[in-house]
Design a protein around this motif. Structure first.
Motif, PDB file in Angstrom:
ATOM      1  N   ASP A  16       5.375  -3.002  -5.094  1.00 46.23           N
ATOM      2  CA  ASP A  16       4.423  -2.188  -5.847  1.00 46.23           C
ATOM      3  C   ASP A  16       2.988  -2.600  -5.549  1.00 46.23           C
ATOM      4  O   ASP A  16       2.089  -1.767  -5.515  1.00 46.23           O
ATOM      5  N   HIS A  33       4.858   3.989   4.291  1.00 49.86           N
ATOM      6  CA  HIS A  33       4.028   2.817   4.588  1.00 49.86           C
ATOM      7  C   HIS A  33       4.409   2.219   5.946  1.00 49.86           C
ATOM      8  O   HIS A  33       3.539   1.874   6.751  1.00 49.86           O
ATOM      9  N   ARG A  85       9.013  -5.114  -7.656  1.00 52.71           N
ATOM     10  CA  ARG A  85       7.890  -5.489  -8.534  1.00 52.71           C
ATOM     11  C   ARG A  85       8.169  -6.876  -9.066  1.00 52.71           C
ATOM     12  O   ARG A  85       9.274  -7.394  -8.927  1.00 52.71           O
ATOM     13  N   ASN A  90       8.341   5.884  -0.408  1.00 52.82           N
ATOM     14  CA  ASN A  90       6.981   5.367  -0.205  1.00 52.82           C
ATOM     15  C   ASN A  90       6.974   4.213   0.803  1.00 52.82           C
ATOM     16  O   ASN A  90       6.032   4.063   1.581  1.00 52.82           O
ATOM     17  N   LEU A 147       2.324  -1.458  -1.650  1.00 55.35           N
ATOM     18  CA  LEU A 147       2.271  -0.006  -1.482  1.00 55.35           C
ATOM     19  C   LEU A 147       1.174   0.639  -2.321  1.00 55.35           C
ATOM     20  O   LEU A 147       0.698   1.728  -1.996  1.00 55.35           O
ATOM     21  N   GLY A 148       0.802  -0.014  -3.416  1.00 54.76           N
ATOM     22  CA  GLY A 148      -0.198   0.572  -4.304  1.00 54.76           C
ATOM     23  C   GLY A 148       0.312   1.801  -5.023  1.00 54.76           C
ATOM     24  O   GLY A 148      -0.449   2.609  -5.528  1.00 54.76           O
ATOM     25  N   SER A 149       1.612   1.940  -5.064  1.00 50.14           N
ATOM     26  CA  SER A 149       2.254   3.082  -5.729  1.00 50.14           C
ATOM     27  C   SER A 149       3.665   2.666  -6.124  1.00 50.14           C
ATOM     28  O   SER A 149       4.040   1.512  -5.954  1.00 50.14           O
ATOM     29  N   ALA A 150       4.424   3.622  -6.633  1.00 46.97           N
ATOM     30  CA  ALA A 150       5.801   3.331  -7.027  1.00 46.97           C
ATOM     31  C   ALA A 150       6.559   2.749  -5.832  1.00 46.97           C
ATOM     32  O   ALA A 150       6.458   3.279  -4.724  1.00 46.97           O
TER      33      ALA A 150
END
Length: 105
Positions: A61, A76, A17, A72, A64-67
């Motif tokens: 972040d 992806h 992030r 994840n 991936l649009g998530s944690a």
């Protein structure tokens, strides 16, 4: 059947992030070659180029649009890699030596 599998290893750098340190990730894509599609080398080049464009230097972040977990990230990579590398059976991701997460449908 396990002897038919091949692996492609790709390393890239990204940040989980904004403000987090840059990390080097290693992804291993395991597949069974499928001759009717693109030449195997072309498929591997396409996957490598996609990872470079999609992930290198990115904030995970946001991508991936998530944690931004390695689980994840493995999902992806499988989802994107399966469009380019026929016969993809598994993706494993490592952010550091000895730590792995994977995705296998």
């Amino acid at each position: 059947m396990i002897g038919l599998h091949q692996e492609q290893e790709v390393s890239f750098t990204a940040r989980r992030r904004q403000g987090s340190p840059q990390e080097t990730f290693t992804a291993v894509l395991r597949y069974v070659p499928d001759p009717p599609r693109l030449d195997e080398a072309d498929q591997e080049q396409a996957v490598h180029a996609w990872i470079e464009d999609e992930l290198t230097g990115s904030f995970l972040d946001e991508v991936l649009g998530s944690a931004p977990s390695i689980e994840n990230l493995a999902l992806h990579l499988y989802t994107g890699g399966a469009r380019l590398l026929s016969g993809l059976t598994e993706v494993r991701v490592s952010p550091e030596p000895g730590v792995w997460a994977g995705y296998r449908p």
